[in-house]
Write an enzyme that holds these catalytic residues in place. Structure first.
Site, PDB file in Angstrom:
ATOM      1  N   ASP A 197       0.182   2.142   2.162  1.00  0.00           N
ATOM      2  CA  ASP A 197       1.090   3.171   2.663  1.00  0.00           C
ATOM      3  C   ASP A 197       1.475   2.908   4.121  1.00  0.00           C
ATOM      4  O   ASP A 197       0.607   2.602   4.953  1.00  0.00           O
ATOM      5  CB  ASP A 197       0.359   4.524   2.553  1.00  0.00           C
ATOM      6  CG  ASP A 197       1.241   5.708   2.841  1.00  0.00           C
ATOM      7  OD1 ASP A 197       2.119   5.991   2.034  1.00  0.00           O
ATOM      8  OD2 ASP A 197       1.031   6.355   3.895  1.00  0.00           O
ATOM      9  N   GLU A 227     -11.751 -12.671  -3.035  1.00  0.00           N
ATOM     10  CA  GLU A 227     -13.167 -12.785  -3.430  1.00  0.00           C
ATOM     11  C   GLU A 227     -13.402 -12.184  -4.814  1.00  0.00           C
ATOM     12  O   GLU A 227     -14.463 -12.355  -5.399  1.00  0.00           O
ATOM     13  CB  GLU A 227     -14.054 -12.021  -2.443  1.00  0.00           C
ATOM     14  CG  GLU A 227     -14.209 -12.681  -1.101  1.00  0.00           C
ATOM     15  CD  GLU A 227     -14.950 -11.746  -0.143  1.00  0.00           C
ATOM     16  OE1 GLU A 227     -15.775 -10.923  -0.600  1.00  0.00           O
ATOM     17  OE2 GLU A 227     -14.676 -11.823   1.066  1.00  0.00           O
TER      18      GLU A 227
HETATM   19  C1  GLC Z   1       4.425   7.216   2.698  1.00  0.00           C
HETATM   20  C2  GLC Z   1       4.344   7.997   1.412  1.00  0.00           C
HETATM   21  C3  GLC Z   1       4.886   9.372   1.658  1.00  0.00           C
HETATM   22  C4  GLC Z   1       4.066  10.052   2.734  1.00  0.00           C
HETATM   23  C5  GLC Z   1       4.033   9.194   3.990  1.00  0.00           C
HETATM   24  C6  GLC Z   1       2.998   9.681   4.961  1.00  0.00           C
HETATM   25  O1  GLC Z   1       5.727   6.998   3.097  1.00  0.00           O
HETATM   26  O2  GLC Z   1       5.030   7.314   0.409  1.00  0.00           O
HETATM   27  O3  GLC Z   1       4.895  10.158   0.498  1.00  0.00           O
HETATM   28  O4  GLC Z   1       4.604  11.293   3.050  1.00  0.00           O
HETATM   29  O5  GLC Z   1       3.668   7.870   3.669  1.00  0.00           O
HETATM   30  O6  GLC Z   1       1.716   9.437   4.456  1.00  0.00           O
END
Ligand code: GLC
Length: 583
Positions: free
Chosen positions: A238, A290
């Site tokens: 993310d 790994e």
């Molecule tokens: C990413 C996720 C989104 C979230 C953001 C903050 O973009 O896809 O849904 O709000 O991160 O974590």
């Protein structure tokens, strides 16, 4: 990249050529590598909205496990699960308070392990969503930082800083939150007086980690190993582009208010794409290597241009990165051709696969975006009841065509739950139901992403369309949802569900994911995009009228609603088809 799509001088055109399709030189040759992730189709499950087994109104892990046989009939290689970890759910679980647990909302650790092992029995890998840029303000590391003094090791896990000016009343720099408002929130000292600020790129409940601190790096290595030991098939990372902040966190004059919004050229942003990221990715790649089964790393990286994004998937870095440039492209032949050509050129240069994606939980679904006349809508957060409403028939027709065309491209592809049912957004959701922090932080000015996150329909005549046994849903389903239910689509050979199944089966049989690409130059058909992938011709008609297909090539498959084509040799409006190349 310059593409061979435009009309040559009339004098150059071969006068008696009966076919408007002429093949240009190859723009992409297959890689020598044939690892699974180079051609994988990965299905995103947003656990809250997939299937609720308990009746709470919130989807859960046991619900997903129970539906694995149905997911398997789609023919996907892996499932990417959006977060299911303990979380106060201020950003739908992207505010994690324990990276190595399961929120009781979604089940137990046992449920997670069962899901991973049952999925493996269907040949499906489970990709875990890791949120390394920030955690929840209820994470033990952050509560410890709040309790500790300025300058302490606990605070050094995050970005704490003193304010500027008189009384420290001005935030440490001008960085804004992507969800709206300042990126800095002030905390009180133990004696109640105003203390330091901490930085959060998103909601105030999502403090950003300080990735320059080796202790943060160690924490996440432990988390990766925890899920790999549990059998995970890899990670979606993310907001990977924001993990490191430029040393000193200088003001950013690049945008008038310092707000890094989509559409702003990110190249100089001090909170994005810092070079130090690459040593972390290299370490994570080593860790994945790994483990057996080639676990993958896929980055959510909002980095532009594509050539810069390619650094993220260079040898020894991540395996894949989402291609948001493709997702952002409007219903426009030349724009699509350009982004496809540029993507392949950029990723080929580092021998990485390109990925293609049209929908996810952060954007309006493509069946909604393409339902606006003209070139379709530009990406916003979402559509609300006060906005112009999409033409849902047009949107769904174009969405089917766009998906078929996308699945005929070489590389990996991501699908978002419900798109195989032809779902668009709930575009008439009342404000009272909205939960997205973008809506709340912008006082409703930005509508937010709830519309694309609505629980999906399974059974047309069951409570909540079969999503939950009690009829509870955490977001209301629109009135027309029953008509999109999976049970109805199972019985209809022309349903969107069956279209996805056929496309995925044929894509695998024809080896399109590991294939090649050459464009057809078809200047007489300005709204037709045609490519050749191996022995398959893949044609997308973006116009509102039927167009001739290449002559003499047998039809394999078409995205037209109802029986294949507009007429023999004609591809219908807003449609796509795959043909077998005979020459
Ligand atoms: C990413 C996720 C989104 C979230 C953001 C903050 O973009 O896809 O849904 O709000 O991160 O974590």
């Amino acid at each position: 990249m310059s593409l061979p799509l435009h009309a040559p001088d009339a004098s150059d055109a071969p006068a008696q050529d009966p076919s408007p399709y002429a093949l240009a030189p190859a723009a992409h040759e297959p890689s020598a590598g044939d690892q699974w992730w180079r051609r994988a189709v990965i299905y995103q499950i947003y656990p809250r909205s997939f299937k609720d087994s308990t009746g709470s109104g919130m989807g859960d892990l046991a619900g997903i496990t129970a539906e694995l046989p149905k997911i398997a009939t789609l023919g996907v290689d892996a499932i990417w699960l959006s977060p299911f970890f303990p979380s106060p759910q201020k950003d739908a679980g992207y505010d994690v308070s324990d990276y190595r647990g399961v929120d009781p909302l979604f089940g137990t650790m046992e449920d997670a392990k069962t899901l991973i092992s049952d999925a493996a029995s269907f040949g499906i890998r489970i990709i875990i969503d890791i949120v390394p840029n920030h955690c929840s303000n209820e994470h033990a590391l952050f509560t410890a930082a709040l309790a500790a003094a300025p300058g302490s090791a606990e605070r050094a896990m995050f970005h704490f800083a003193d304010g500027l000016g008189e009384g420290g009343n001005t935030p440490p720099n001008n960085w804004q939150s992507l969800f709206g408002g300042s990126g800095w929130t002030r905390v009180p000292n133990p004696d109640g007086t105003p203390g330091q600020y901490y930085f959060h790129l998103f909601d105030a409940t999502q403090p950003d980690f300080n990735w320059r601190n080796p202790a943060v790096q160690e924490e996440f290595e432990k988390t990766l190993r925890f899920w790999l030991d549990a059998g995970a098939g890899g990670f979606r990372i993310d907001v990977a582009h924001a993990m490191f902040k430029k040393e000193g966190m200088p003001d950013w004059g690049g945008a008038p208010d310092g707000t890094p919004r989509p559409g702003y050229p990110f190249a100089d942003a001090p909170m994005f794409g810092q070079p130090e990221l690459h040593q972390v990715f290299a370490r994570w790649r080593e860790i994945c290597e790994e483990y057996p089964g080639e676990p993958v790393l896929c980055s959510e990286a909002n980095v532009r241009p594509l050539s810069r994004l390619a650094d993220w998937v260079a040898p020894g870095q991540m395996h894949q990165s989402f291609n948001f440039d493709f997702l952002r492209t409007l219903w426009d032949r030349d724009a699509l051709a350009e982004v496809i050509g540029d993507s392949l050129a950029a990723f080929d240069a580092v021998d990485a696969p390109t990925t293609w994606v049209l929908s996810n939980h952060d954007v309006s679904r493509h069946a909604t975006r393409f339902g606006y006349d003209g070139r379709a809508m530009d990406l916003g957060d979402g559509i609300g009841p006060r906005d112009a409403q999409p033409d849902t028939v047009l949107g769904r027709t174009r969405a089917r065509a766009a998906t078929v065309f996308m699945l005929g491209l070489p590389g990996g592809a991501y699908l978002y739950q419900g798109e195989e049912l032809g779902l668009g957004d709930n575009t008439t959701l009342e404000d009272a139901y909205r939960q997205d922090p973008t809506f709340l932080r912008s006082n409703g000015e930005r509508i937010g992403r709830d519309g694309c996150r609505v629980p999906i329909p399974w059974v047309h005549d069951a409570p909540a369309c079969g999503f939950s046994p009690t009829g509870e849903t955490w977001l209301p389903q629109p009135e027309n949802w029953a008509g999109f239910s999976r049970d109805l689509q199972e019985q209809d050979p022309d349903s969107t569900l069956n279209l996805y199944r056929k496309a995925l089966a044929l894509r695998s049989e024809l080896g399109l994911g590991l294939g090649s690409l050459a464009f057809y130059a078809n200047p007489q058909l300005p709204e037709v995009l045609a490519i050749r992938n191996g022995d398959t011709v893949n044609v997308l008609n973006l116009s509102g009228a039927p167009v001739p297909l290449p002559e003499g090539e047998p039809l394999l498959f078409s995205a037209a609603d109802g029986p294949a084509l507009a007429a023999d040799g004609l591809l219908g409006a807003n449609s796509a088809a795959w043909l077998r190349a005979t020459a």
